[in-house]
Design an enzyme around this catalytic site. Structure first.
Site, mmCIF file in Angstrom:
data_model
loop_
_atom_site.group_PDB
_atom_site.id
_atom_site.type_symbol
_atom_site.label_atom_id
_atom_site.label_comp_id
_atom_site.label_asym_id
_atom_site.label_seq_id
_atom_site.Cartn_x
_atom_site.Cartn_y
_atom_site.Cartn_z
ATOM 1 N N ASP A 36 86.737 65.353 92.542
ATOM 2 C CA ASP A 36 85.237 64.394 91.607
ATOM 3 C C ASP A 36 84.596 64.952 91.209
ATOM 4 O O ASP A 36 84.317 66.387 90.820
ATOM 5 C CB ASP A 36 84.673 64.230 93.496
ATOM 6 N N VAL A 101 83.047 53.012 93.988
ATOM 7 C CA VAL A 101 84.023 53.239 93.439
ATOM 8 C C VAL A 101 84.652 52.233 94.162
ATOM 9 O O VAL A 101 84.861 53.124 95.792
ATOM 10 C CB VAL A 101 84.747 54.349 93.044
ATOM 11 N N HIS A 105 88.848 55.525 98.813
ATOM 12 C CA HIS A 105 89.545 57.170 99.146
ATOM 13 C C HIS A 105 88.519 57.379 99.934
ATOM 14 O O HIS A 105 87.611 57.083 100.377
ATOM 15 C CB HIS A 105 87.984 57.234 97.570
ATOM 16 N N HIS A 107 86.481 61.705 100.563
ATOM 17 C CA HIS A 107 85.831 62.407 99.985
ATOM 18 C C HIS A 107 86.005 63.740 101.197
ATOM 19 O O HIS A 107 86.360 63.436 102.307
ATOM 20 C CB HIS A 107 84.429 62.677 99.982
HETATM 21 P P1 5GP Z 1 82.153 56.106 96.531
HETATM 22 O O1 5GP Z 1 80.115 56.200 96.934
HETATM 23 O O2 5GP Z 1 82.700 55.487 96.570
HETATM 24 O O3 5GP Z 1 82.375 57.011 98.492
HETATM 25 O O4 5GP Z 1 82.245 57.604 95.809
HETATM 26 C C1 5GP Z 1 82.661 57.726 94.726
HETATM 27 C C2 5GP Z 1 82.979 58.962 93.785
HETATM 28 O O5 5GP Z 1 83.103 59.064 92.674
HETATM 29 C C3 5GP Z 1 81.851 60.115 94.003
HETATM 30 O O6 5GP Z 1 81.571 61.278 94.371
HETATM 31 C C4 5GP Z 1 81.869 60.048 92.102
HETATM 32 O O7 5GP Z 1 80.499 61.268 91.976
HETATM 33 C C5 5GP Z 1 82.486 60.069 91.988
HETATM 34 N N1 5GP Z 1 83.586 59.270 90.687
HETATM 35 C C6 5GP Z 1 82.842 58.463 90.475
HETATM 36 N N2 5GP Z 1 83.145 57.948 88.356
HETATM 37 C C7 5GP Z 1 84.373 59.390 88.636
HETATM 38 C C8 5GP Z 1 85.702 59.705 87.862
HETATM 39 O O8 5GP Z 1 85.445 59.215 86.863
HETATM 40 N N3 5GP Z 1 86.221 60.204 87.958
HETATM 41 C C9 5GP Z 1 86.324 61.282 89.345
HETATM 42 N N4 5GP Z 1 87.012 62.320 89.184
HETATM 43 N N5 5GP Z 1 85.298 60.912 90.109
HETATM 44 C C10 5GP Z 1 84.555 59.812 89.816
#
Ligand code: 5GP
Length: 143
Positions: A36, A101, A105, A107
């Site tokens: 991340d 996103v 996925h 974490h």
């Molecule tokens: P969500 O809230 O959708 O569960 O988390 C999305 C995660 O994707 C966040 O922890 C954020 O830091 C991570 N993230 C956002 N953009 C990118 C990216 O371009 N590359 C990577 N590797 N992680 C990302």
């Protein structure tokens, strides 16, 4: 309102297609794991299925077994790599839950007694730190 659908231009779909870079730690036919970029703790890793789905709610159930087998494998590897006391595994569905996103996925975050998580989608980590951590996790996964 109609259910939201999968958008193949989301950032993780681009990572899966190799259109934008990522620090990869594991890949097989069904799953990819990478660092991340805004870690909530050192070693924060994301695991995604290659099959497209917006989140857990619309995923084909057959993607979940292979996905969570790798979540377990990576969770064990990051705990060992970072000498963590525990591991947080989180997964968000739709904006109200904190999802930002829209490709399913999971974490995986190493945890240490008394150390709180950093903010979600907070500060960008330095690429060299992400590369170093990814290398350590890859090494643990190959042992
Ligand atoms: P969500 O809230 O959708 O569960 O988390 C999305 C995660 O994707 C966040 O922890 C954020 O830091 C991570 N993230 C956002 N953009 C990118 C990216 O371009 N590359 C990577 N590797 N992680 C990302």
């Amino acid at each position: 309102m109609a259910d939201a659908t999968y958008d193949s231009n989301n950032i993780f779909a681009k990572i899966l297609r190799g259109e934008i870079p990522s620090h990869r730690v594991y890949e097989d036919d069904a799953v990819l794991a990478f660092m991340d970029v805004m870690p909530q703790g050192p070693g924060h890793t994301l695991v995604v299925p290659k099959a497209p789905s917006r989140n857990l709610l619309d995923a084909d159930p057959t993607t979940l077994g292979p996905l969570f087998a790798i979540v377990q494998k990576v969770a064990r590897a990051v705990k060992k790599t970072f000498g963590a006391d525990g591991v947080t595994v989180m997964q968000f569905n739709e904006p109200a839950s904190g999802q930002t996103v829209y490709h399913l996925h999971v974490h995986i975050i190493p945890r240490f007694e008394g150390v709180p998580l950093k903010p979600h989608s907070g500060q960008m980590e330095k690429p060299e730190i992400l590369a170093e951590n990814a290398g350590k996790i890859r090494a643990a996964l190959s042992n």
